[in-house]
Design a protein around this motif. Structure first.
Motif, short mmCIF file in Angstrom:
data_model
loop_
_atom_site.label_atom_id
_atom_site.label_comp_id
_atom_site.label_asym_id
_atom_site.label_seq_id
_atom_site.Cartn_x
_atom_site.Cartn_y
_atom_site.Cartn_z
N ASP A 265 -13.98 5.35 -8.13
CA ASP A 265 -15.06 6.04 -9.11
C ASP A 265 -13.75 5.95 -10.36
O ASP A 265 -14.44 6.08 -11.94
N ASN A 266 -12.80 5.52 -9.50
CA ASN A 266 -11.56 4.92 -10.27
C ASN A 266 -11.49 3.76 -11.25
O ASN A 266 -10.85 2.85 -11.64
N LEU A 267 -12.88 2.86 -10.36
CA LEU A 267 -12.45 1.16 -10.95
C LEU A 267 -13.93 0.81 -11.57
O LEU A 267 -14.59 1.72 -11.27
N LEU A 268 -13.61 -0.08 -12.24
CA LEU A 268 -14.83 -0.46 -13.08
C LEU A 268 -15.74 -0.90 -11.93
O LEU A 268 -15.37 -1.68 -10.51
N PRO A 269 -16.87 -1.42 -11.79
CA PRO A 269 -17.91 -2.39 -11.10
C PRO A 269 -17.24 -3.52 -10.72
O PRO A 269 -16.88 -4.05 -11.66
N GLY A 270 -17.33 -3.88 -9.21
CA GLY A 270 -17.32 -5.58 -8.99
C GLY A 270 -18.18 -5.27 -7.71
O GLY A 270 -18.46 -5.12 -7.55
N SER A 271 -17.76 -6.94 -7.41
CA SER A 271 -18.55 -7.54 -6.10
C SER A 271 -16.84 -7.94 -5.18
O SER A 271 -17.89 -7.81 -4.16
N ARG A 272 -16.14 -7.65 -4.96
CA ARG A 272 -15.15 -8.46 -3.94
C ARG A 272 -13.48 -6.67 -4.40
O ARG A 272 -12.84 -6.57 -5.56
N LEU A 273 -13.40 -6.02 -3.16
CA LEU A 273 -12.38 -4.85 -3.71
C LEU A 273 -11.53 -5.48 -2.63
O LEU A 273 -11.40 -6.01 -1.21
N LEU A 274 -10.33 -5.46 -2.91
CA LEU A 274 -8.76 -6.08 -2.58
C LEU A 274 -7.98 -4.68 -2.38
O LEU A 274 -7.43 -4.05 -2.84
N LEU A 275 -8.36 -4.16 -1.33
CA LEU A 275 -6.69 -3.37 -0.81
C LEU A 275 -6.09 -3.75 -0.60
O LEU A 275 -5.55 -4.06 1.49
N LEU A 276 -4.50 -4.01 -1.02
CA LEU A 276 -3.01 -4.19 -0.97
C LEU A 276 -2.84 -2.86 -0.36
O LEU A 276 -2.02 -2.68 -1.57
N SER A 277 -1.82 -3.11 1.10
CA SER A 277 -1.09 -2.38 1.03
C SER A 277 0.06 -2.71 1.87
O SER A 277 0.67 -3.81 2.31
N THR A 278 1.20 -2.05 1.76
CA THR A 278 2.83 -2.41 2.62
C THR A 278 3.03 -0.74 3.91
O THR A 278 2.55 0.29 3.09
N GLY A 279 3.82 -1.17 5.07
CA GLY A 279 3.79 0.13 5.55
C GLY A 279 2.70 1.26 5.88
O GLY A 279 1.88 0.71 5.82
N THR A 280 3.34 1.80 5.82
CA THR A 280 2.57 3.62 6.12
C THR A 280 1.19 3.89 4.92
O THR A 280 0.72 3.99 4.51
N GLY A 281 1.81 2.42 3.37
CA GLY A 281 0.42 2.69 2.85
C GLY A 281 -0.70 2.64 3.58
O GLY A 281 -1.46 2.41 2.13
N LEU A 282 -1.09 1.91 4.67
CA LEU A 282 -2.26 1.56 4.78
C LEU A 282 -2.78 2.49 5.35
O LEU A 282 -4.30 2.46 5.06
N ALA A 283 -2.82 3.77 5.07
CA ALA A 283 -3.49 5.41 5.71
C ALA A 283 -4.28 5.03 4.51
O ALA A 283 -5.32 5.94 5.19
#
Length: 257
Positions: A102-120
């Motif tokens: 809900d903190n994102l505007l509508p879109g068609s592709r979601l990029l989940l960018l993580s390093t290390g334990t930021g994957l959780a």
């Protein structure tokens, strides 16, 4: 400690000498949205020792899952890495965090960018059917220094693809892109460089970054977060929050101790 639940450790798995994951029971009254975090830790000398930890479990699962680093002299993780099945951990009763859809505007592709334990938090999100209803494509990028550090993420994605229910939902929508910086591997480089050069998108056979279609979530090391924030803002992406959704959101409560 009235703001804390006592949860029993159900399983522990050590992935490398610096990374481990574990599951616990879940209090029936504990609610959270996929991508959020809670304060979690141990009771030490009669007092709670807590840090912010993202739930790697989905909001609908009966148990909680966490993914943690091990710091030899870390106040919490030096102790937490020694937990075993049957031990007790403390989990805050209130979940929070910026990595919610809900903190994102509508879109068609979601990029989940993580390093290390930021994957959780992204493990939690890719288990959520609502994510696949909102986005046509979900790209999960996990950057680590060494290939061995990718093991947890690779295992999670493999299990989800094999799942009778979620596997069908993931097919054709979820793209997993692991990358390392210090060893030979099929994908190499820092996430910032992979995006700015468009190599990430070339590798996965998708269109380059676009403010029209892309919405982004960031979780990882402070340096990675700052570099990517600068890059996205240079492309006129606006940072979202609980009060106003944007093109990207950042989780700052990253566990490093």
């Amino acid at each position: 400690m009235s703001a804390l639940n006592r949860e029993q450790v159900l399983s522990v798995r050590h992935w490398t000498d610096t990374l481990f994951s574990f599951t616990t029971t879940r209090d029936a009254g504990f609610r959270f949205q996929s991508g959020q975090f809670a304060m979690m830790g141990l009771e030490v000398e009669g007092r709670p020792l807590l840090r912010a930890y993202s739930m790697a479990s989905a909001h609908y699962e009966d148990n909680l899952e966490f993914f943690s680093i091990k710091v030899p002299d870390g106040p919490l993780t030096s102790r937490l890495q020694r937990i075993r099945e049957g031990d007790t951990v403390l989990v805050g009763r209130k979940a929070t965090g910026t990595l919610i859809m809900d903190n994102l505007l509508p879109g068609s592709r979601l990029l989940l960018l993580s390093t290390g334990t930021g994957l959780a938090p992204f493990v939690s999100l890719i288990k959520d059917p609502d994510v696949y209803e909102r986005y046509e494509n979900i790209v999960l990028v996990h950057g680590c220094r060494q290939v061995s550090e990718l093991a947890y993420g690779e295992d999670v994605v493999a299990r989800l693809k094999a799942d009778e229910v979620l596997g069908e939902m993931l097919e054709g929508k979820l793209t997993y892109y692991p990358t390392v910086t210090r060893e030979p591997f099929r994908n190499r480089g820092r996430i910032t460089d992979l995006i700015s050069s468009a190599r990430l998108f070339d590798d996965i056979g998708q269109a380059p970054l676009s403010i029209e279609t892309d919405r982004v979530m960031l979780c990882g090391s402070p340096a990675m977060l700052e570099d990517l924030r600068v890059m996205f803002e240079a492309e006129d992406f606006l940072e979202g929050s609980h009060s106003e959704p944007g093109h990207f959101v950042v989780e700052k409560a990253f566990v490093e101790r």
